[in-house]
Design a protein around this motif. Structure first.
Motif, PDB file in Angstrom:
ATOM      1  N   HIS A   3       0.757  -1.229   0.089  1.00 45.77           N
ATOM      2  CA  HIS A   3      -0.178  -0.124  -0.681  1.00 45.77           C
ATOM      3  C   HIS A   3       0.898   1.296   0.290  1.00 45.77           C
ATOM      4  O   HIS A   3       2.258   1.540   0.260  1.00 45.77           O
ATOM      5  CB  HIS A   3      -1.047   0.198   1.089  1.00 45.77           C
ATOM      6  N   LYS A   4       0.409   2.512  -0.868  1.00 52.13           N
ATOM      7  CA  LYS A   4       0.895   3.735  -0.607  1.00 52.13           C
ATOM      8  C   LYS A   4       1.065   4.163   0.764  1.00 52.13           C
ATOM      9  O   LYS A   4       2.249   4.743   1.414  1.00 52.13           O
ATOM     10  CB  LYS A   4       0.430   4.129  -2.011  1.00 52.13           C
ATOM     11  N   GLN A   5       0.212   3.832   1.553  1.00 55.69           N
ATOM     12  CA  GLN A   5       0.009   5.421   2.479  1.00 55.69           C
ATOM     13  C   GLN A   5      -0.697   3.983   3.910  1.00 55.69           C
ATOM     14  O   GLN A   5      -2.364   3.774   3.739  1.00 55.69           O
ATOM     15  CB  GLN A   5      -0.188   6.244   2.214  1.00 55.69           C
ATOM     16  N   TRP A   6      -0.541   3.677   4.551  1.00 56.68           N
ATOM     17  CA  TRP A   6      -1.253   2.609   5.982  1.00 56.68           C
ATOM     18  C   TRP A   6      -1.589   4.522   6.690  1.00 56.68           C
ATOM     19  O   TRP A   6      -1.013   5.119   6.826  1.00 56.68           O
ATOM     20  CB  TRP A   6      -0.480   2.032   6.659  1.00 56.68           C
ATOM     21  N   PRO A   7      -2.909   3.627   7.680  1.00 54.80           N
ATOM     22  CA  PRO A   7      -3.210   4.783   8.513  1.00 54.80           C
ATOM     23  C   PRO A   7      -1.667   4.866   9.433  1.00 54.80           C
ATOM     24  O   PRO A   7      -1.287   4.202   9.566  1.00 54.80           O
ATOM     25  CB  PRO A   7      -3.979   3.704   9.121  1.00 54.80           C
ATOM     26  N   ALA A   8      -2.383   6.144   9.281  1.00 54.47           N
ATOM     27  CA  ALA A   8      -0.999   6.959  10.835  1.00 54.47           C
ATOM     28  C   ALA A   8      -0.956   6.277  11.872  1.00 54.47           C
ATOM     29  O   ALA A   8       0.442   6.224  12.583  1.00 54.47           O
ATOM     30  CB  ALA A   8      -1.113   8.788  10.664  1.00 54.47           C
ATOM     31  N   GLU A   9      -1.555   5.497  12.771  1.00 53.90           N
ATOM     32  CA  GLU A   9      -2.229   5.999  13.867  1.00 53.90           C
ATOM     33  C   GLU A   9      -1.468   4.038  13.546  1.00 53.90           C
ATOM     34  O   GLU A   9      -0.274   3.516  14.247  1.00 53.90           O
ATOM     35  CB  GLU A   9      -3.301   5.994  14.882  1.00 53.90           C
ATOM     36  N   TRP A  10      -1.741   3.167  12.317  1.00 49.88           N
ATOM     37  CA  TRP A  10      -0.759   2.262  12.686  1.00 49.88           C
ATOM     38  C   TRP A  10       0.996   1.920  12.499  1.00 49.88           C
ATOM     39  O   TRP A  10       1.323   1.609  12.979  1.00 49.88           O
ATOM     40  CB  TRP A  10      -0.962   1.632  10.764  1.00 49.88           C
TER      41      TRP A  10
END
Length: 114
Positions: A3-10
């Motif tokens: 994925h290009k971007q995971w959720p920031a909190e993860w």
């Protein structure tokens, strides 16, 4: 799956562990760490996130640093796991495996079996 971007909190939750793992094979520098994380599928990690984390790891005695002269260019700051850093990596990996097993079981409506 990348994925290009995971959720920031993860990412906040796992980045320290992943950086320690990136240092396990031996000393390396920040750009190489960021590249390894991106190649692993974690997406781009900006220097403004990575370098403060490396500084915290160093302050906590998990990482040491060393400046090395560059070949035809500026020197680079190399980061290396300390024995305490390696022990922390092993501890966190064990905890992470246990935690993700629980989450996986929960998401699949199963009872966790360690």
């Amino acid at each position: 799956m990348q994925h290009k971007q995971w959720p920031a909190e993860w990412m906040r939750g796992v980045l320290g562990l992943c950086v320690l793992k990136s240092l396990e094979p031996g000393p390396t520098y920040g750009y190489a760490i960021a590249s390894a994380l991106e190649s692993a599928g974690l997406g781009a990690v900006k220097g403004g996130t990575l370098y403060p984390l490396l500084t915290r790891l160093e302050s906590n005695g998990l990482v040491t640093t060393e400046w090395r002269a560059g070949e035809g260019g500026p020197g680079r700051k190399y980061f290396r796991l300390t024995p305490e850093g390696l022990a922390e990596l092993e501890r966190q990996q064990s905890q992470w495996r246990h935690f993700t097993g629980i989450v996986h079981a929960h998401l699949n409506a199963e009872e966790y079996q360690p």
